[in-house]
Design a protein around this motif. Sequence first.
Motif, PDB file in Angstrom:
ATOM      1  N   UNK A 715      23.075  49.418  15.250  1.00  0.00           N
ATOM      2  CA  UNK A 715      23.823  50.453  14.548  1.00  0.00           C
ATOM      3  C   UNK A 715      24.557  49.777  13.387  1.00  0.00           C
ATOM      4  N   UNK A 716      24.782  50.502  12.329  1.00  0.00           N
ATOM      5  CA  UNK A 716      25.227  49.907  11.067  1.00  0.00           C
ATOM      6  C   UNK A 716      26.753  49.814  11.004  1.00  0.00           C
ATOM      7  N   UNK A 717      27.302  48.903  11.819  1.00  0.00           N
ATOM      8  CA  UNK A 717      28.743  48.724  11.850  1.00  0.00           C
ATOM      9  C   UNK A 717      29.096  47.245  11.773  1.00  0.00           C
ATOM     10  N   UNK A 718      30.238  46.979  11.159  1.00  0.00           N
ATOM     11  CA  UNK A 718      30.918  45.691  11.278  1.00  0.00           C
ATOM     12  C   UNK A 718      32.102  45.920  12.198  1.00  0.00           C
ATOM     13  N   UNK A 719      32.280  45.025  13.170  1.00  0.00           N
ATOM     14  CA  UNK A 719      33.319  45.216  14.174  1.00  0.00           C
ATOM     15  C   UNK A 719      34.236  44.000  14.259  1.00  0.00           C
ATOM     16  N   UNK A 736      24.294  49.710   5.108  1.00  0.00           N
ATOM     17  CA  UNK A 736      22.947  49.320   5.558  1.00  0.00           C
ATOM     18  C   UNK A 736      23.128  48.423   6.775  1.00  0.00           C
ATOM     19  N   UNK A 737      22.008  48.001   7.358  1.00  0.00           N
ATOM     20  CA  UNK A 737      22.080  47.152   8.532  1.00  0.00           C
ATOM     21  C   UNK A 737      22.779  45.821   8.254  1.00  0.00           C
ATOM     22  N   UNK A 738      23.626  45.394   9.172  1.00  0.00           N
ATOM     23  CA  UNK A 738      24.406  44.167   8.982  1.00  0.00           C
ATOM     24  C   UNK A 738      23.809  42.983   9.701  1.00  0.00           C
ATOM     25  N   UNK A 761      17.062  44.890   8.314  1.00  0.00           N
ATOM     26  CA  UNK A 761      16.080  43.969   8.896  1.00  0.00           C
ATOM     27  C   UNK A 761      14.791  44.744   9.127  1.00  0.00           C
ATOM     28  N   UNK A 762      13.728  44.305   8.469  1.00  0.00           N
ATOM     29  CA  UNK A 762      12.479  45.044   8.529  1.00  0.00           C
ATOM     30  C   UNK A 762      11.876  45.157   9.911  1.00  0.00           C
ATOM     31  N   UNK A 763      12.043  44.131  10.751  1.00  0.00           N
ATOM     32  CA  UNK A 763      11.393  44.135  12.066  1.00  0.00           C
ATOM     33  C   UNK A 763      12.104  45.007  13.083  1.00  0.00           C
ATOM     34  N   UNK A 764      13.423  45.130  12.974  1.00  0.00           N
ATOM     35  CA  UNK A 764      14.134  45.916  13.987  1.00  0.00           C
ATOM     36  C   UNK A 764      14.518  47.299  13.473  1.00  0.00           C
ATOM     37  N   UNK A 765      14.128  47.595  12.236  1.00  0.00           N
ATOM     38  CA  UNK A 765      14.209  48.969  11.756  1.00  0.00           C
ATOM     39  C   UNK A 765      15.577  49.451  11.341  1.00  0.00           C
ATOM     40  N   UNK A 766      16.507  48.538  11.037  1.00  0.00           N
ATOM     41  CA  UNK A 766      17.809  48.998  10.574  1.00  0.00           C
ATOM     42  C   UNK A 766      17.732  49.425   9.105  1.00  0.00           C
TER      43      UNK A 766
END
Length: 780
Positions: A715-719, A736-738, A761-766
């Motif tokens: 999921x597209x979060x910074x925590x 976007x994906x982090x 990341x292309x492989x994990x679909x983010x």
Amino acid sequence: MIILSLIFWLVGLALLGGGIWLITLDGSWYYALAGIVLIVVGALTRSRRPAAQTLYALFLIATAAWSLWESGYDWWPLATRLGIFLILAIPLLITPKSGSRAGLALLLPVWAIIGVGTLASLTVDAHRVEGELSRDVVSEDANIGDTPQESWHAYGRNNLGQRYSPLEQITPENVTDLELAWQYQTGDVKRPEDVTETTYEATPLKIDNSLFLCTPHNWLIALDADTGEEQWVYDAKVPDESSRQHQTCRGVSYLPPSSGEPDDIDVQLASGPAEDLDAMQCDAQLFMPTSDARLIAVDPATGARCSNFADNGELDLLHNMPFKQAGFYYSTSPPVVADGKVIVAGSVNDNYAVDSPSGVIRAYDAKTGELVWNWDSGNPEETAPIAEGETYTTSSPNSWSIASADEELGMVYFPMGNRTPDQLGMYRSEAEEKYSSSVVALNLETGQVEWVQQFVHHDLWDMDTPAQPSLLDLDTEQGTQPALVIPTKQGDVYVLNRETGEPILPVSEQPAPQGTIEGDHAAETQPISSLSFRPPTLREADMWGATPFDQLMCRIQFKSLRYEGQYTPPSEQGTIVFPGNFGVFNWGSIAVDPKRQVMFGMPLYLAFTSTLVPKEGADLGETNQGEHGLNENAGGPYAVEMKPFLSPFGVPCQQPPWGYVAGTDLRTGEIAWKHKNGTIEDMTALPLPIKMGVPGIGGPIITESGVVFLAASVDDYLRGYDLSTGEQLWQTRLPAGGQATPMTYLNSQGEQMVVQVAGGHGSIGTTIGDYVVAYKLKQQ
């Protein structure tokens, strides 16, 4: 009622057919029996007999009891086993036939009790390890490197690879006051012709008041650290190449100026592309590896290439390679700059060809680019610079991740991968067997081996050592020891004496499954660390899916594939690899606090399958599909197909959670806490932020105040997390994906900034993007 009975019949027939198949594989009888009951319920419903309700109530009771017996009181396994059957009960409750009050009187309370009981399991976290890391400082004067506190000079902040910052302006108490300070877009986005594994994994450097970062297509960019304003861009002009497995850049490396003032860089605004500038003599230098196998040195102030280094600032890394197939060799990780050298390793494509480039590690003079030494794991004794016309060893184990260095001890530490093909071990020499899937300490001056510690014997599963070692001094019963902490794909975290390679926390050997293809063998035992995040051995009961139907298919797959626990050898039948080659830990590594002597990590759990495909007389179709797919192993007898172990609906076949954060005391090896991490918000069509514990790739950083920053998850979060307890304190939505490791620094106003690259990341679909985002505390 006709439609309802048809639904029961269809569901029952599907479960009966699949259930009989599962029984023939010596699997559970539940699905076949459930199918029979539902077919009978359908018949009773069709004839409007009140016994349908009674039978269905008994079926729900039996299913609930079976579900609890298999999975315990755990929401996700219970909900997906019971959910559809609770929904199917509703028509029986709302359309009762006169005279069926007895059946209704039984079904209604059964349905309500099971439904409420299932929902109540949401309040129970069956997988949480509750605890707290000590807040006490063990070593106030711990070695955190000589990087100025306001800066970030290497991928892990410095060559110690701790990913630890002494900054403490952002605290557990005020982290919720972080807000967006600036946002920048690089303009380097994923292209239609790019390979699947196109990723944005860069961690910027902060030197003086500039940030330096690379992009997937090897642009090197300088930004103002206060505002994010672009200062210059150098484009390495990397050509497209479909044979690459990766299109990524994790970072650049820095050689400070000879003046001894590492942050004295007067960066100039470029009037045009930096690559168009004339090459110049450089004092300080930035090094960027490229995906077409070059190492480029540029001036940090202008972005101009350094004329003093190699060929006008460019070094061809394919020199002396035994094979030079386009796209088969390149560096995705920043080199080590230490002892006046720039030390470069590289990635060799997995499973494309038996005859591939070498995994050699080479040290060049950082100023001139002259080769100083080369260490080839296939020829480990000969480290003097190779002569013109000679070649390195074919396909020798490589080091594709990030290395660390201790200049006081005079050693550089490389995490080692495997020889390609990963699943075919018959090609390996004695030396390659020794250094594969290990960490090796090399002498900084000569490149000679100081010690090696192996983590997988005769690796047949692509269990490369994926992560940068973290170096710290550890208090032990034997006194303070120079320690090296390194996580592995199989879930072990090794704590070694970095001077000798001897374990500080115990390492033992355990028996491993046997039985390989003809001509190969499996190691009789495999090492295991006393500090381990390895998951339990999978059972049929651990199979999962969104519905009983894909659960059933996952069970059929599980019983059809070969699986005798971890390290089951690959096979033509197909083998379950768990943990999978995605790893419990990957290149994001861990972060350590050298003062409190604790560790923060992000363990993941995803099973993969590995199938050897005989090539003789076979039409394989499209091959060389990347790390996950069918790859040819040209020159070998088998192709290999590696892929995640997924249900027909595309969800993991093993039940969640799949991702955690965890905290560990490195002196004792005790895992103090372990919590689910991440939500399914970006995994489904419905944006529901349900905390499930999801996969991810990337790494954490720790600050002296005890705040940990981590994006990484799908999921597209910074925590932000509390290091002591693991509690999530703050989160912000990313554009976007982090899938990159963040960093932190002080800007020119003395404000602490947190920066995250968000490009997906292309492989994990983010979500794909080209963003660099920075956060700081709100102005009071």
